[in-house]
Design an enzyme around this catalytic site. Structure first.
Site, PDB file in Angstrom:
ATOM      1  N   ARG A 119      -2.933 -11.403 -24.935  1.00 31.87           N
ATOM      2  CA  ARG A 119      -3.738 -10.194 -24.692  1.00 31.87           C
ATOM      3  C   ARG A 119      -4.604 -10.277 -23.431  1.00 31.87           C
ATOM      4  NH1 ARG A 119      -4.589 -10.543 -30.421  1.00 31.87           N
ATOM      5  NH2 ARG A 119      -2.939  -9.348 -31.429  1.00 31.87           N
ATOM      6  N   LYS A 141      -3.112  -2.528 -10.359  1.00 30.14           N
ATOM      7  CA  LYS A 141      -1.927  -1.895 -10.960  1.00 30.14           C
ATOM      8  C   LYS A 141      -0.858  -2.960 -11.111  1.00 30.14           C
ATOM      9  CE  LYS A 141      -2.171   2.968  -9.747  1.00 30.14           C
ATOM     10  NZ  LYS A 141      -1.532   4.072  -9.021  1.00 30.14           N
ATOM     11  N   GLU A 183       2.503   1.611   4.213  1.00 34.04           N
ATOM     12  CA  GLU A 183       1.270   1.739   3.413  1.00 34.04           C
ATOM     13  C   GLU A 183       0.030   1.706   4.315  1.00 34.04           C
ATOM     14  OE1 GLU A 183       1.623   2.612   0.340  1.00 34.04           O
ATOM     15  OE2 GLU A 183       3.193   1.456  -0.690  1.00 34.04           O
ATOM     16  N   LYS A 225      -8.719   0.673   0.446  1.00 34.78           N
ATOM     17  CA  LYS A 225      -8.237   0.610  -0.936  1.00 34.78           C
ATOM     18  C   LYS A 225      -9.362   0.199  -1.884  1.00 34.78           C
ATOM     19  CE  LYS A 225      -4.684  -0.242  -4.135  1.00 34.78           C
ATOM     20  NZ  LYS A 225      -3.289  -0.506  -4.419  1.00 34.78           N
ATOM     21  N   GLU A 235      -7.369   5.743 -12.078  1.00 34.81           N
ATOM     22  CA  GLU A 235      -6.688   6.925 -11.541  1.00 34.81           C
ATOM     23  C   GLU A 235      -6.856   8.169 -12.409  1.00 34.81           C
ATOM     24  OE1 GLU A 235      -3.005   6.020  -9.472  1.00 34.81           O
ATOM     25  OE2 GLU A 235      -2.279   8.019  -9.956  1.00 34.81           O
ATOM     26  N   ARG A 239      -8.077   8.258  -6.957  1.00 40.34           N
ATOM     27  CA  ARG A 239      -7.109   7.179  -6.694  1.00 40.34           C
ATOM     28  C   ARG A 239      -5.690   7.713  -6.505  1.00 40.34           C
ATOM     29  NH1 ARG A 239      -6.509   1.099  -9.272  1.00 40.34           N
ATOM     30  NH2 ARG A 239      -4.604   0.621  -8.139  1.00 40.34           N
ATOM     31  N   ASN A 243      -1.026   7.696  -3.714  1.00 41.40           N
ATOM     32  CA  ASN A 243       0.388   7.962  -3.992  1.00 41.40           C
ATOM     33  C   ASN A 243       1.024   8.930  -3.015  1.00 41.40           C
ATOM     34  OD1 ASN A 243       1.143   6.555  -6.563  1.00 41.40           O
ATOM     35  ND2 ASN A 243      -0.775   7.525  -7.147  1.00 41.40           N
ATOM     36  N   HIS A 246       4.756   8.942  -2.506  1.00 38.90           N
ATOM     37  CA  HIS A 246       5.355   8.046  -3.499  1.00 38.90           C
ATOM     38  C   HIS A 246       6.239   8.767  -4.505  1.00 38.90           C
ATOM     39  CE1 HIS A 246       2.710   5.139  -1.707  1.00 38.90           C
ATOM     40  NE2 HIS A 246       2.986   4.196  -2.580  1.00 38.90           N
ATOM     41  N   HIS A 250       9.581   7.098  -4.716  1.00 41.26           N
ATOM     42  CA  HIS A 250      10.075   6.440  -5.935  1.00 41.26           C
ATOM     43  C   HIS A 250      11.417   7.037  -6.350  1.00 41.26           C
ATOM     44  CE1 HIS A 250       5.843   4.927  -7.351  1.00 41.26           C
ATOM     45  NE2 HIS A 250       6.383   4.152  -6.450  1.00 41.26           N
ATOM     46  N   HIS A 263      10.483  -0.518  -0.877  1.00 39.91           N
ATOM     47  CA  HIS A 263       9.430   0.395  -1.336  1.00 39.91           C
ATOM     48  C   HIS A 263       8.782   1.114  -0.145  1.00 39.91           C
ATOM     49  CE1 HIS A 263       6.149   2.015  -3.698  1.00 39.91           C
ATOM     50  NE2 HIS A 263       5.290   1.487  -2.840  1.00 39.91           N
TER      51      HIS A 263
HETATM   52  P1  NAD Z   1       8.925  -7.871  -2.355  1.00 42.35           P
HETATM   53  O1  NAD Z   1       7.965  -8.453  -3.262  1.00 42.35           O
HETATM   54  O2  NAD Z   1      10.311  -7.632  -2.837  1.00 42.35           O
HETATM   55  O3  NAD Z   1       9.000  -8.787  -1.037  1.00 42.35           O
HETATM   56  C1  NAD Z   1       9.864  -8.440  -0.010  1.00 42.35           C
HETATM   57  C2  NAD Z   1      10.774  -9.616   0.386  1.00 42.35           C
HETATM   58  O4  NAD Z   1      10.047 -10.537   1.196  1.00 42.35           O
HETATM   59  C3  NAD Z   1      11.311 -10.415  -0.776  1.00 42.35           C
HETATM   60  O5  NAD Z   1      12.628 -10.804  -0.510  1.00 42.35           O
HETATM   61  C4  NAD Z   1      10.388 -11.627  -0.789  1.00 42.35           C
HETATM   62  O6  NAD Z   1      10.960 -12.738  -1.407  1.00 42.35           O
HETATM   63  C5  NAD Z   1      10.178 -11.851   0.672  1.00 42.35           C
HETATM   64  N1  NAD Z   1       8.979 -12.554   1.058  1.00 42.35           N
HETATM   65  C6  NAD Z   1       7.755 -12.464   0.492  1.00 42.35           C
HETATM   66  N2  NAD Z   1       6.863 -13.127   1.239  1.00 42.35           N
HETATM   67  C7  NAD Z   1       7.528 -13.664   2.267  1.00 42.35           C
HETATM   68  C8  NAD Z   1       7.144 -14.445   3.393  1.00 42.35           C
HETATM   69  N3  NAD Z   1       5.872 -14.753   3.631  1.00 42.35           N
HETATM   70  N4  NAD Z   1       8.097 -14.841   4.260  1.00 42.35           N
HETATM   71  C9  NAD Z   1       9.392 -14.481   4.059  1.00 42.35           C
HETATM   72  N5  NAD Z   1       9.814 -13.726   3.039  1.00 42.35           N
HETATM   73  C10 NAD Z   1       8.875 -13.319   2.165  1.00 42.35           C
HETATM   74  O7  NAD Z   1       8.435  -6.468  -1.770  1.00 42.35           O
HETATM   75  P2  NAD Z   1       7.005  -5.947  -1.298  1.00 42.35           P
HETATM   76  O8  NAD Z   1       7.286  -4.957  -0.252  1.00 42.35           O
HETATM   77  O9  NAD Z   1       6.059  -7.041  -1.040  1.00 42.35           O
HETATM   78  O10 NAD Z   1       6.459  -5.196  -2.593  1.00 42.35           O
HETATM   79  C11 NAD Z   1       7.117  -4.076  -3.110  1.00 42.35           C
HETATM   80  C12 NAD Z   1       6.739  -3.916  -4.565  1.00 42.35           C
HETATM   81  O11 NAD Z   1       5.341  -3.697  -4.646  1.00 42.35           O
HETATM   82  C13 NAD Z   1       7.421  -2.745  -5.229  1.00 42.35           C
HETATM   83  O12 NAD Z   1       7.891  -3.133  -6.491  1.00 42.35           O
HETATM   84  C14 NAD Z   1       6.313  -1.728  -5.376  1.00 42.35           C
HETATM   85  O13 NAD Z   1       6.488  -0.883  -6.468  1.00 42.35           O
HETATM   86  C15 NAD Z   1       5.119  -2.618  -5.543  1.00 42.35           C
HETATM   87  N6  NAD Z   1       3.846  -1.991  -5.168  1.00 42.35           N
HETATM   88  C16 NAD Z   1       2.825  -2.090  -6.052  1.00 42.35           C
HETATM   89  C17 NAD Z   1       1.599  -1.565  -5.742  1.00 42.35           C
HETATM   90  C18 NAD Z   1       0.449  -1.747  -6.677  1.00 42.35           C
HETATM   91  O14 NAD Z   1      -0.592  -1.128  -6.474  1.00 42.35           O
HETATM   92  N7  NAD Z   1       0.559  -2.604  -7.671  1.00 42.35           N
HETATM   93  C19 NAD Z   1       1.398  -0.908  -4.512  1.00 42.35           C
HETATM   94  C20 NAD Z   1       2.472  -0.823  -3.634  1.00 42.35           C
HETATM   95  C21 NAD Z   1       3.696  -1.377  -3.979  1.00 42.35           C
HETATM   96  N1  GLY Z   2      -0.520   1.831  -4.829  1.00 44.41           N
HETATM   97  C1  GLY Z   2      -1.181   2.872  -5.538  1.00 44.41           C
HETATM   98  C2  GLY Z   2      -2.427   2.422  -6.199  1.00 44.41           C
HETATM   99  O1  GLY Z   2      -2.782   1.265  -6.165  1.00 44.41           O
HETATM  100  O2  GLY Z   2      -3.093   3.210  -6.801  1.00 44.41           O
END
Ligand code: NAD
Ligand code: GLY
Length: 362
Positions: A119, A141, A183, A225, A235, A239, A243, A246, A250, A263
């Site tokens: 939990r 998130k 972003e 942010k 949100e 907040r 998006n 998005h 998405h 993404h």
């Molecule tokens: P990702 O995590 O898939 O990373 C992209 C690629 O880069 C992967 O192949 C990873 O292994 C590689 N990588 C990571 N660090 C590296 C480094 N230093 N050197 C070389 N390669 C490296 O993608 P991302 O763009 O980081 O994240 C996208 C995800 O984040 C999506 O699932 C999206 O929905 C999510 N997201 C979440 C939020 C949130 O608020 N929680 C906000 C925006 C996006």
């Molecule tokens: N990436 C959208 C949020 O964090 O609210």
């Protein structure tokens, strides 16, 4: 050189450490670990690059690592089970600290695992992509995808700290760097016109990975942010502007198959669609839209939707979105460059115009 930005959330406040070589700083890495047991979650790409570096500073702890497969298609409940398997097999207690070492996929899945295990256990974000450093590691998130919708299963769960080392971006490929810029540009568009202009003026330096420019965009993004999250953690209002683009994005990510569009690429295309729709509503003018599309293009990002996804398919996919109310699609649009709207419903005919006409000219 190190800057700290505080996310102000009362008892759940936490620092974002931004600097060079932060992965080599034991003090920063261990400051927020209040347990003897630590589990690092990473993936098969990031592990060979940075896992040993982080582990070197965590030798006094009972340490375990979980190495997940790499890719958006693995951001699932089934893959998350690997984390629970390791935690339970190692008899990790409820005060264990989970460390997410990787991009947004690792951050989101690890954060959700931390929210669920017994939990809730403490977790720390060490984001290693630009996208994760400027967005996903901040704000709590967490979650995973479902075959029918992106990020549809998850929780709000804040980390203890976010540790950003700009040096890790040296190993990131150009496509991923550009994805992160989507972003970054978003913050300028939704609430910081001055920052949008700065990115416009400095895009070549950013793409050349000038260290000061990278630090500046990470700081400005995290500051924006942190302020939004502090104002509206879960949100219920402002907040939602994070998006922008998005809902379209998405839908593109899901429709094309997870991992086809990054993404940030989905967000770039989606933001151009949102800008086009804002113009059709009379909120933006033609010159604003051109300015937005031009910056995304210069940042190395796609700006047109995939031809194989029809407007009807997009609508169907957009109907699965967390901003929707009673099943109605609601979108973040732009009042002007530097100011986003709250979620709005728009006439279906107008939305269809954007989906049928924007980027589909050829
Ligand atoms: P990702 O995590 O898939 O990373 C992209 C690629 O880069 C992967 O192949 C990873 O292994 C590689 N990588 C990571 N660090 C590296 C480094 N230093 N050197 C070389 N390669 C490296 O993608 P991302 O763009 O980081 O994240 C996208 C995800 O984040 C999506 O699932 C999206 O929905 C999510 N997201 C979440 C939020 C949130 O608020 N929680 C906000 C925006 C996006
Ligand atoms: N990436 C959208 C949020 O964090 O609210």
């Amino acid at each position: 050189m190190m800057n700290t930005i505080q996310v102000q959330l009362g008892a759940r406040s936490y620092p974002i450490y931004i600097g060079v070589d932060n992965l080599c700083k034991s003090d920063i890495l261990t400051r927020h670990i209040k347990s003897k047991q630590v589990v690092i979650v990473t993936n098969e790409t990031v592990a060979p690059l940075y896992l040993e570096k982080v582990k070197a500073h965590l030798q006094p702890y009972q340490l375990e690592e979980v190495i997940l497969p790499d890719g958006e298609q693995y951001k699932t409940l089934a893959i998350m089970e690997n984390i629970f398997d390791a935690l339970l097999a190692g008899k990790f207690s409820r005060n264990t600290t989970l460390i997410a070492l990787g991009g947004g996929v690792i951050g989101d899945i690890s954060g959700f695992a931390a929210a669920c295990y017994q939990r809730g256990i403490p977790f720390i974000q060490i984001p290693t992509t630009l996208l994760a450093q400027v967005d996903s590691s901040v704000g709590g998130k967490t979650g995973v995808n479902h075959a029918l919708g992106k990020n549809m299963i998850g929780a709000f769960y804040q980390p203890q700290s976010v540790i950003i080392d700009v040096n890790v971006l040296n190993t990131l490929d150009d496509r991923q760097l550009s994805a992160g810029l989507a972003e970054v540009i978003k913050y300028g568009l939704i609430r910081d016109a001055e920052f949008f202009s700065w990115v416009e003026a400095n895009i070549e330096k950013i793409l050349a990975r000038d260290q000061d420019s990278l630090i500046y965009i990470i700081e400005q993004s995290c500051q924006n942010k942190a302020e939004i999250v502090a104002a509206d953690e879960k949100e219920s209002g402002i907040r939602a502007i994070l998006n922008l683009g998005h809902t379209f994005g998405h839908a593109i990510e899901t429709g094309a198959g997870y991992g086809t569009y990054l993404h940030g690429e989905g967000v770039a295309i989606g933001t151009c669609q949102a800008a086009d729709l804002s113009r059709r509503l009379g909120w933006l003018n033609d010159a604003d839209v051109v300015r937005i599309i031009t910056l995304f293009k210069k940042a190395g990002l796609p700006t047109e939707p995939p031809s194989e996804l029809s407007a009807e398919e997009m609508i169907s996919l957009m109907a699965v979105d967390k901003k929707n109310v009673d099943g109605d699609i609601r979108l973040i649009l732009l009042n002007k460059i530097g100011e986003a709207s709250l979620p709005v419903g728009v006439e279906r005919a107008l939305l269809l115009e954007t989906l049928n006409e924007y980027g589909r000219e050829q």
